[in-house]
Design a protein around this motif. Sequence first.
Motif, mmCIF file in Angstrom:
data_model
loop_
_atom_site.group_PDB
_atom_site.id
_atom_site.type_symbol
_atom_site.label_atom_id
_atom_site.label_comp_id
_atom_site.label_asym_id
_atom_site.label_seq_id
_atom_site.Cartn_x
_atom_site.Cartn_y
_atom_site.Cartn_z
ATOM 1 N N GLN A 1 96.698 87.124 52.904
ATOM 2 C CA GLN A 1 96.213 87.317 51.534
ATOM 3 C C GLN A 1 96.779 86.268 50.581
ATOM 4 O O GLN A 1 96.087 85.788 49.686
ATOM 5 C CB GLN A 1 96.564 88.725 51.062
ATOM 6 C CG GLN A 1 95.757 89.807 51.764
ATOM 7 C CD GLN A 1 96.181 91.209 51.358
ATOM 8 O OE1 GLN A 1 97.354 91.457 51.063
ATOM 9 N NE2 GLN A 1 95.241 92.136 51.365
ATOM 10 N N GLU B 1 94.273 83.775 48.530
ATOM 11 C CA GLU B 1 94.255 83.707 47.066
ATOM 12 C C GLU B 1 94.544 82.298 46.569
ATOM 13 O O GLU B 1 94.002 81.846 45.553
ATOM 14 C CB GLU B 1 95.268 84.693 46.489
ATOM 15 C CG GLU B 1 94.876 86.155 46.711
ATOM 16 C CD GLU B 1 95.991 87.119 46.341
ATOM 17 O OE1 GLU B 1 97.025 86.655 45.817
ATOM 18 O OE2 GLU B 1 95.838 88.330 46.596
ATOM 19 N N ALA C 1 79.110 87.137 48.653
ATOM 20 C CA ALA C 1 80.067 87.192 47.545
ATOM 21 C C ALA C 1 80.191 88.593 46.956
ATOM 22 O O ALA C 1 80.690 88.764 45.847
ATOM 23 C CB ALA C 1 79.707 86.196 46.452
ATOM 24 N N ARG C 2 79.740 89.630 47.679
ATOM 25 C CA ARG C 2 79.930 91.004 47.215
ATOM 26 C C ARG C 2 81.418 91.327 47.150
ATOM 27 O O ARG C 2 82.234 90.705 47.810
ATOM 28 C CB ARG C 2 79.261 91.992 48.175
ATOM 29 C CG ARG C 2 77.734 91.938 48.226
ATOM 30 C CD ARG C 2 77.229 93.061 49.141
ATOM 31 N NE ARG C 2 75.785 93.075 49.224
ATOM 32 C CZ ARG C 2 75.091 92.542 50.224
ATOM 33 N NH1 ARG C 2 75.737 91.949 51.210
ATOM 34 N NH2 ARG C 2 73.780 92.606 50.246
ATOM 35 N N GLN C 3 81.763 92.331 46.361
ATOM 36 C CA GLN C 3 83.139 92.800 46.320
ATOM 37 C C GLN C 3 83.525 93.373 47.682
ATOM 38 O O GLN C 3 82.705 94.015 48.337
ATOM 39 C CB GLN C 3 83.299 93.876 45.237
ATOM 40 C CG GLN C 3 83.201 93.339 43.825
ATOM 41 C CD GLN C 3 84.319 92.366 43.504
ATOM 42 O OE1 GLN C 3 85.441 92.529 43.993
ATOM 43 N NE2 GLN C 3 84.028 91.352 42.714
ATOM 44 N N PRO C 4 84.727 93.116 48.163
ATOM 45 C CA PRO C 4 85.847 92.422 47.499
ATOM 46 C C PRO C 4 85.804 90.904 47.623
ATOM 47 O O PRO C 4 86.763 90.233 47.280
ATOM 48 C CB PRO C 4 87.061 92.987 48.238
ATOM 49 C CG PRO C 4 86.566 93.206 49.635
ATOM 50 C CD PRO C 4 85.139 93.650 49.483
ATOM 51 N N GLY C 5 84.704 90.366 48.158
ATOM 52 C CA GLY C 5 84.572 88.920 48.256
ATOM 53 C C GLY C 5 84.947 88.351 49.606
ATOM 54 O O GLY C 5 84.669 87.198 49.893
ATOM 55 N N TYR C 6 85.580 89.147 50.455
ATOM 56 C CA TYR C 6 86.019 88.659 51.754
ATOM 57 C C TYR C 6 85.913 89.762 52.802
ATOM 58 O O TYR C 6 85.872 90.958 52.474
ATOM 59 C CB TYR C 6 87.466 88.170 51.694
ATOM 60 C CG TYR C 6 88.460 89.245 51.305
ATOM 61 C CD1 TYR C 6 88.971 90.135 52.244
ATOM 62 C CD2 TYR C 6 88.885 89.381 49.982
ATOM 63 C CE1 TYR C 6 89.876 91.131 51.879
ATOM 64 C CE2 TYR C 6 89.786 90.363 49.611
ATOM 65 C CZ TYR C 6 90.277 91.235 50.561
ATOM 66 O OH TYR C 6 91.168 92.218 50.190
ATOM 67 N N PRO D 1 74.017 96.885 51.058
ATOM 68 C CA PRO D 1 75.364 97.171 50.556
ATOM 69 C C PRO D 1 76.007 98.399 51.178
ATOM 70 O O PRO D 1 77.213 98.504 51.230
ATOM 71 C CB PRO D 1 75.139 97.364 49.049
ATOM 72 C CG PRO D 1 73.881 96.611 48.759
ATOM 73 C CD PRO D 1 73.032 96.750 49.981
ATOM 74 N N PHE E 1 80.634 97.345 55.624
ATOM 75 C CA PHE E 1 81.379 97.134 54.391
ATOM 76 C C PHE E 1 82.433 98.204 54.153
ATOM 77 O O PHE E 1 83.191 98.136 53.194
ATOM 78 C CB PHE E 1 80.429 97.091 53.193
ATOM 79 C CG PHE E 1 79.516 95.910 53.228
ATOM 80 C CD1 PHE E 1 80.009 94.632 53.038
ATOM 81 C CD2 PHE E 1 78.165 96.068 53.479
ATOM 82 C CE1 PHE E 1 79.176 93.536 53.091
ATOM 83 C CE2 PHE E 1 77.327 94.974 53.525
ATOM 84 C CZ PHE E 1 77.828 93.709 53.339
ATOM 85 N N GLU F 1 85.710 99.612 54.246
ATOM 86 C CA GLU F 1 87.051 99.106 54.527
ATOM 87 C C GLU F 1 87.920 100.214 55.087
ATOM 88 O O GLU F 1 87.760 101.400 54.766
ATOM 89 C CB GLU F 1 87.690 98.572 53.233
ATOM 90 C CG GLU F 1 86.887 97.465 52.584
ATOM 91 C CD GLU F 1 86.864 96.206 53.433
ATOM 92 O OE1 GLU F 1 87.813 96.008 54.204
ATOM 93 O OE2 GLU F 1 85.891 95.444 53.333
ATOM 94 N N ASP G 1 94.546 97.735 52.480
ATOM 95 C CA ASP G 1 95.282 97.100 51.410
ATOM 96 C C ASP G 1 96.629 97.791 51.151
ATOM 97 O O ASP G 1 97.220 97.639 50.094
ATOM 98 C CB ASP G 1 94.468 97.092 50.116
ATOM 99 C CG ASP G 1 93.179 96.268 50.266
ATOM 100 O OD1 ASP G 1 93.262 95.209 50.899
ATOM 101 O OD2 ASP G 1 92.135 96.699 49.746
#
Length: 275
Positions: free
Chosen positions: A101, A105, A172-177, A261, A266, A268, A273
């Motif tokens: 991470q 970033e 590029a949807r959230q969270p982007g990765y 979506p 998708f 998680e 996290d």
Amino acid sequence: MSDSKDSLLGNEDPIDPPPAYDPPKPTRGALPRPPPLGLPVLNALRNKRVILASQSPRRRQIISFLGLPNIEIIPSNAEENLPKTLTPFEYVLGTATKKAQAVYEQEISNETAGEPALILAADTVVVNIEAGTILEKPRSEAHHVSMLRALRDARDHKVFTALVAMAPLASARQPGYAMESVVEETNVRFDGEVTDELILAYVRTREGADKAGGYGLQGLGSILVEKIDGTADNVIGMPLKATLKLIETVMARADDEDRLPDDPIFEEDEDEDAF
């Protein structure tokens, strides 16, 4: 009907022949290397940025077998300060996740080099089962000797390596990765007849000074080991088979433009996290 090999194999277009089985002539001073694997996921990554978030020369050597020419070595600056009260699985996975991470970033908005296509991070710990302690790199010669004596006296220990892969989502949807991880475990048995003299002599080679557990299975450290149960490259710090599977999984998740979506891909993990 054509009797050509291409027709028999169902190939319309000519392809490069595979390497011959005759052993290649060795290059002076270098060992022969295998040709790159022609897998779609690796072919797609060969002209993109691939980052190994580790300064370990052993990991760099192992991942180089995949034939990715644009691998960049960008060590993580994340602090490795998780509490040792965590289980070995939690500790090694949490540390590898923090590394991935931090580099993600840092590099995701790199205007000079461009967005990375894949980031790989790893962490390895040795666990003295008898003492219930997590061992990382030795801090001094005395600590190094003590560590190897303890592993010899305990005979059996475990090596855990966590691998974490991150790739930007095409949509590029959230969270982007997309992020995927795996933890490999190998059981190692030290030779109980290893003498203190041999341990001290090995310590003074400094081969194991920068390695979790204080020894290198791929080098002189193999003289301390009686046997292993599991993969040797996991003990070295990067299990190649697991790495390839992880790359395939995370890149499939990252290629999400044609998915809805609410696709399960998708969802998680609840604890992804947590670290």
